[in-house]
Scaffold this motif. Structure first.
Motif, mmCIF file in Angstrom:
data_model
loop_
_atom_site.group_PDB
_atom_site.id
_atom_site.type_symbol
_atom_site.label_atom_id
_atom_site.label_comp_id
_atom_site.label_asym_id
_atom_site.label_seq_id
_atom_site.Cartn_x
_atom_site.Cartn_y
_atom_site.Cartn_z
ATOM 1 N N ASN A 252 87.828 -48.693 -50.449
ATOM 2 C CA ASN A 252 86.703 -48.171 -49.667
ATOM 3 C C ASN A 252 86.557 -46.661 -49.873
ATOM 4 O OD1 ASN A 252 84.611 -48.151 -47.708
ATOM 5 N ND2 ASN A 252 86.077 -47.592 -46.103
ATOM 6 N N ALA A 253 87.690 -45.958 -49.914
ATOM 7 C CA ALA A 253 87.660 -44.504 -50.104
ATOM 8 C C ALA A 253 87.152 -44.136 -51.492
ATOM 9 C CB ALA A 253 89.062 -43.925 -49.881
ATOM 10 N N ILE A 254 87.568 -44.868 -52.499
ATOM 11 C CA ILE A 254 87.112 -44.603 -53.866
ATOM 12 C C ILE A 254 85.607 -44.841 -53.982
ATOM 13 C CG2 ILE A 254 87.242 -45.442 -56.258
ATOM 14 C CD1 ILE A 254 90.261 -45.880 -55.767
ATOM 15 N N ALA A 255 85.125 -45.922 -53.347
ATOM 16 C CA ALA A 255 83.686 -46.211 -53.372
ATOM 17 C C ALA A 255 82.903 -45.138 -52.630
ATOM 18 C CB ALA A 255 83.427 -47.584 -52.754
ATOM 19 N N ALA A 256 83.439 -44.669 -51.505
ATOM 20 C CA ALA A 256 82.772 -43.625 -50.724
ATOM 21 C C ALA A 256 82.732 -42.316 -51.498
ATOM 22 C CB ALA A 256 83.497 -43.433 -49.395
ATOM 23 N N MET A 257 83.828 -41.995 -52.182
ATOM 24 C CA MET A 257 83.863 -40.771 -52.977
ATOM 25 C C MET A 257 82.838 -40.833 -54.107
ATOM 26 S SD MET A 257 84.957 -37.747 -53.642
ATOM 27 C CE MET A 257 86.207 -37.625 -52.367
ATOM 28 N N GLU A 258 82.691 -41.985 -54.720
ATOM 29 C CA GLU A 258 81.701 -42.148 -55.787
ATOM 30 C C GLU A 258 80.290 -41.920 -55.245
ATOM 31 O OE1 GLU A 258 80.203 -42.597 -59.533
ATOM 32 O OE2 GLU A 258 82.338 -42.562 -58.989
ATOM 33 N N GLU A 259 80.035 -42.439 -54.057
ATOM 34 C CA GLU A 259 78.721 -42.254 -53.437
ATOM 35 C C GLU A 259 78.495 -40.778 -53.080
ATOM 36 O OE1 GLU A 259 76.094 -43.989 -49.668
ATOM 37 O OE2 GLU A 259 77.932 -45.020 -50.286
ATOM 38 N N ALA A 260 79.538 -40.122 -52.582
ATOM 39 C CA ALA A 260 79.433 -38.697 -52.250
ATOM 40 C C ALA A 260 79.202 -37.866 -53.503
ATOM 41 C CB ALA A 260 80.702 -38.237 -51.540
ATOM 42 N N TYR A 261 79.853 -38.249 -54.587
ATOM 43 C CA TYR A 261 79.692 -37.559 -55.873
ATOM 44 C C TYR A 261 78.241 -37.660 -56.346
ATOM 45 C CZ TYR A 261 80.355 -36.705 -60.922
ATOM 46 O OH TYR A 261 80.264 -36.227 -62.219
ATOM 47 N N ILE A 262 77.688 -38.862 -56.312
ATOM 48 C CA ILE A 262 76.294 -39.071 -56.743
ATOM 49 C C ILE A 262 75.342 -38.279 -55.852
ATOM 50 C CG2 ILE A 262 74.446 -40.783 -56.934
ATOM 51 C CD1 ILE A 262 76.663 -42.818 -57.708
ATOM 52 N N THR A 263 75.600 -38.286 -54.547
ATOM 53 C CA THR A 263 74.756 -37.561 -53.599
ATOM 54 C C THR A 263 74.774 -36.057 -53.871
ATOM 55 O OG1 THR A 263 75.035 -39.224 -51.873
ATOM 56 C CG2 THR A 263 74.432 -37.001 -51.152
ATOM 57 N N SER A 264 75.953 -35.520 -54.144
ATOM 58 C CA SER A 264 76.065 -34.084 -54.404
ATOM 59 C C SER A 264 75.344 -33.707 -55.689
ATOM 60 C CB SER A 264 77.529 -33.657 -54.464
ATOM 61 O OG SER A 264 78.188 -34.224 -55.584
ATOM 62 N N VAL A 265 75.456 -34.543 -56.720
ATOM 63 C CA VAL A 265 74.804 -34.266 -57.998
ATOM 64 C C VAL A 265 73.282 -34.336 -57.861
ATOM 65 C CG1 VAL A 265 74.457 -35.130 -60.355
ATOM 66 C CG2 VAL A 265 76.769 -35.008 -59.391
ATOM 67 N N GLU A 266 72.817 -35.290 -57.112
ATOM 68 C CA GLU A 266 71.366 -35.485 -56.963
ATOM 69 C C GLU A 266 70.726 -34.425 -56.071
ATOM 70 O OE1 GLU A 266 70.954 -39.461 -55.526
ATOM 71 O OE2 GLU A 266 71.040 -40.354 -57.535
ATOM 72 N N ASN A 267 71.480 -33.870 -55.137
ATOM 73 C CA ASN A 267 70.887 -32.980 -54.134
ATOM 74 C C ASN A 267 71.177 -31.497 -54.324
ATOM 75 O OD1 ASN A 267 69.579 -34.784 -51.877
ATOM 76 N ND2 ASN A 267 71.477 -35.803 -52.467
ATOM 77 N N THR A 268 72.143 -31.147 -55.153
ATOM 78 C CA THR A 268 72.466 -29.732 -55.355
ATOM 79 C C THR A 268 71.514 -29.154 -56.392
ATOM 80 O OG1 THR A 268 74.789 -30.167 -54.826
ATOM 81 C CG2 THR A 268 74.281 -28.087 -55.923
ATOM 82 N N LYS A 269 70.567 -28.369 -55.909
ATOM 83 C CA LYS A 269 69.520 -27.780 -56.750
ATOM 84 C C LYS A 269 69.274 -26.346 -56.301
ATOM 85 C CE LYS A 269 67.194 -32.281 -56.876
ATOM 86 N NZ LYS A 269 65.977 -33.032 -56.478
#
Length: 359
Positions: free
Chosen positions: A250-267
């Protein structure tokens, strides 16, 4: 190989403009990374004197001047034979020019000695000391073309190290054994001062232990900082060892989602706190908030971790991302009992994010 000296002269000129803006007569730079930023070379126990106007001066130990001049663009180089002569030269420079406000960098870096600071105050009781770390970081946060080229090269080296890590992580091996193989790979590829952290237990950015062995069912995190021409790239991966718990999955899946979110939103223009809130929502929804550490990103450059540092400096979370920044994310791990779960890459922030440690 050094770039054209005009790059460094421009940096000095811009820093002098900031000194004028803050009404600071001159600065004594002893922190290694900022010394490199202005001189182009690292040096043991450096001392760089930057006046508000005029040419900078470097103070080195006796016998070092000739070699230093070969590695830097700065021509004014003074030698000292005794440690007290170093401070004497600094004091002479201040008194000769009649300085009353002098800048220093208050840092935890190598060579930013508190002893130097205390001795300076005793010898110059009438001089006001001003922290100029914010001024140097104001320049360093935005990278120029040459800096970005070095970071890209460092990124390629870091990825090679992570490939070794993936091969070396096996039950029974110690953290130190894994780290040693990674270090070897990084240094053979030209990284002069690599940073390697291997954690087989819930520890973030942990120095590897020789007596901590990798166990089945755990999650091993590996943090790598590889440098090229003194510039770093940062990469982190977490490796499950054998069959892991549902919490770890669950933690690995959550980290992957957080990673994608940070990449998509950091502008450019987005505040780091805005992205942080989205990441917190992810961890909360997955029941992992108690394992969450605040601070998803930090700058990378002449240090593996430099401004903006949202993990440590709370006001930096309110800062806006800017074009030209180099950021590592997701930095903060999920500290579950099975180990530290983390996925981190180094990105150049331009019109689009460029991942220099794509793995």
């Amino acid at each position: 190989m050094l770039p054209d000296s005009k790059i460094f002269e421009k940096r000095i000129n811009r820093f002098q403009e900031l000194l004028k803006r803050e009404d600071i007569d001159g600065a004594v730079i002893r922190t290694l990374s900022t010394f490199v930023y202005f001189t182009g070379t690292k040096w043991l126990r450096p001392a760089l004197l930057i006046p508000q106007d005029g040419e900078p001066t470097v103070i080195v130990a006796k016998g070092e001047a000739e070699l230093f001049k070969q590695r830097s663009w700065i021509e004014n180089v003074i030698e000292f034979q005794k440690t007290e002569d170093l401070m004497a030269n600094v004091t002479i420079w201040i008194k000769r020019n009649g300085y009353s406000r002098v800048g220093m960098e208050f840092s935890v870096e190598r060579d930013a000695y508190i002893l130097f600071y205390e001795l300076f105050k005793k010898l110059n009781p009438d001089v006001e000391i001003v922290d100029v770390r914010g001024l140097s970081m104001e320049l360093r946060m935005i990278k120029d073309k040459w800096e970005l080229e070095n970071i890209r090269k460092a990124g390629k080296i870091a990825v090679k190290g992570m490939k070794v890590a993936e091969d070396e992580i096996k039950p029974g091996k110690t953290e130190l054994e894994v780290a040693a193989e990674i270090m070897r790979e990084l240094m053979l590829n030209g990284s002069e001062e690599p940073k390697v952290y291997v954690s087989a237990t819930p520890r973030a950015h942990a120095e590897p232990f020789r007596d901590v062995r990798i166990r089945k069912g755990s999650v091993v995190s590996v943090v790598i900082g590889a440098d090229w021409n003194h510039y770093y790239a940062n990469i982190t991966r977490s490796f499950p060892v054998g069959e892991i718990s549902e919490r770890a999955k669950n933690a690995i899946a959550a980290m992957e989602e957080a990673y994608i979110t940070s990449v998509e939103n950091t502008k450019p223009g987005v505040r780091f706190a805005q992205v942080e809130r989205e990441i917190e929502k992810i961890y909360t929804s997955k029941g992992l908030k108690e394992y969450y550490i605040t601070g998803y990103t930090h700058g990378v450059g002449l240090l593996i971790e430099e401004d903006p540092i949202t993990t440590i400096v709370v006001p930096h979370r309110a800062m806006e991302a800017k074009e030209g920044m180099v950021l590592a994310m997701v930095h903060a791990p999920l500290m579950i009992p099975e180990g530290a779960v983390k996925k981190e890459d180094t990105f150049i922030l331009g019109k689009k994010l460029e991942n220099v440690t794509k793995y």
